[in-house]
Enzyme design. Structure first.
Site, mmCIF file in Angstrom:
data_model
loop_
_atom_site.group_PDB
_atom_site.id
_atom_site.type_symbol
_atom_site.label_atom_id
_atom_site.label_comp_id
_atom_site.label_asym_id
_atom_site.label_seq_id
_atom_site.Cartn_x
_atom_site.Cartn_y
_atom_site.Cartn_z
ATOM 1 N N HIS A 104 27.687 43.190 31.029
ATOM 2 C CA HIS A 104 28.328 41.706 30.894
ATOM 3 C C HIS A 104 27.144 40.347 30.549
ATOM 4 O O HIS A 104 26.910 39.258 31.205
ATOM 5 C CB HIS A 104 28.568 41.293 32.341
ATOM 6 N N ARG A 116 37.048 40.832 30.817
ATOM 7 C CA ARG A 116 37.493 40.705 32.238
ATOM 8 C C ARG A 116 37.624 42.362 32.326
ATOM 9 O O ARG A 116 38.434 43.291 31.932
ATOM 10 C CB ARG A 116 38.058 40.529 32.969
ATOM 11 N N GLU A 145 31.792 45.025 39.918
ATOM 12 C CA GLU A 145 30.340 44.392 38.595
ATOM 13 C C GLU A 145 29.393 43.874 40.025
ATOM 14 O O GLU A 145 29.673 43.353 40.786
ATOM 15 C CB GLU A 145 30.193 43.824 37.232
#
Length: 307
Positions: free
Chosen positions: A273, A226, A255
């Site tokens: 990600h 994270r 993001e």
């Protein structure tokens, strides 16, 4: 049977068989949850998402009683807003353990072996000009922060590469009993630090500027967990000052990332990600996402049969 209307996030690309199974129980419509306007969500009774759902968007979901999140961590969805609307939010089991662990090691190898600078030199016709030696992993110390399923798998892969493993304790009082070390000791000892912890109980970054300053000179930092686990501004400062060998980042504090100074550094590799994003993992995630929506519907209508 009068089927419930289910919104499926457009980023969830269902295979034909997966969509057909969902359509046995629901009327299914694809919705772009990144481009919501007005009360477009008001008519849906269920939603299956892999995008962020803000409180403002949830406040318009008048008919919705269930949100399925295609992730183990349901922080994509504003929990307080969903609770206020009487909506059940449900994630899936943790999946992609092998995928994320492999991605972690891939980032580490790419940085340690200088793959991007080496490739850039060849592609630009400069051959070996200005290149520095790469980095052998055998005998190096790999510090793992967050020792769940993914952390354990990374440790296994690290052992296979000949690395020594040190593990940060989540509790200072029980570090010695668990055979683990306080976070500060791991940061001071490790040649490579990889993050696999949760942000659920954190109120700020785990790796603050002070913590980053404890790292060995020329250490490598990998984050596939994270973005909120680390102070990225402090990481950038340390990299620019030459205090670290490099960093591999799959996650970011905000993001999606459209501009990143970190990604422009020659000793940083960034991915969007997608550490979990393999054919095998996506198939399993979709299957459970669909099954949990069906199970929810069945719990509301015990005599339900598909058609």
């Amino acid at each position: 049977m009068n089927k419930s209307l289910c919104a499926v996030d457009s980023v969830i690309e269902l295979q034909q068989a997966e969509r057909e199974r969902l359509e046995q129980y629901f009327r299914v419509e694809t919705v772009d949850f990144k481009q919501l306007e007005g009360d477009v969500l008001a008519k849906y009774e269920l939603a299956l998402v892999h995008s962020k759902l803000t409180a403002a968007a949830i406040s318009t979901m008048d008919a919705c009683r269930y949100i399925g999140v295609r992730a183990h961590n349901t922080d994509y969805v504003d929990q307080a807003a969903a609770q206020q609307q009487g909506i059940l939010v449900q994630g899936i089991d943790q999946m992609g353990v092998q995928a994320v662990a492999e991605h972690t090691i891939s980032l580490l190898l790419a940085i340690a072996k200088q793959l991007l600078p080496y490739h850039t030199n060849v592609a630009s016709g400069r051959w070996r000009e200005g290149l520095r030696p790469s980095y052998e992993l055998k005998g190096k110390t790999l510090g793992i922060i967050g020792y769940g399923k993914i952390g354990e798998r990374v440790a296994t892969l690290g052992h296979a590469l000949g690395m020594n493993i040190v593990i940060a304790s989540g509790n200072k009082d029980h570090a010695e009993q668990a055979g683990r070390l306080p976070l500060e000791d791991v940061l001071a000892q490790a040649d490579i630090v990889t993050l696999h912890a949760s942000t659920r109980t954190l109120t700020g970054p785990l790796l603050t500027k002070t913590m980053i300053n404890l790292l060995k000179p020329q250490a490598i930092v990998i984050n596939t967990a994270r973005g909120g686990l680390m102070d990225y501004a402090a990481l950038e400062d340390a990299l620019r000052q030459g205090k670290l060998y490099g960093a591999g980042l799959d996650v970011f504090p905000e993001e999606p990332v459209t501009e990143s100074r970190l990604s422009q550094l020659p000793n940083v590799i960034c991915t969007p990600h997608l550490a979990y994003y393999t054919d095998e993992t996506i198939r399993l995630m979709n299957q459970q996402l669909i099954q949990r929506a069906i199970d929810y519907l069945s719990s509301q209508s015990p005599s339900l049969t598909p058609n």
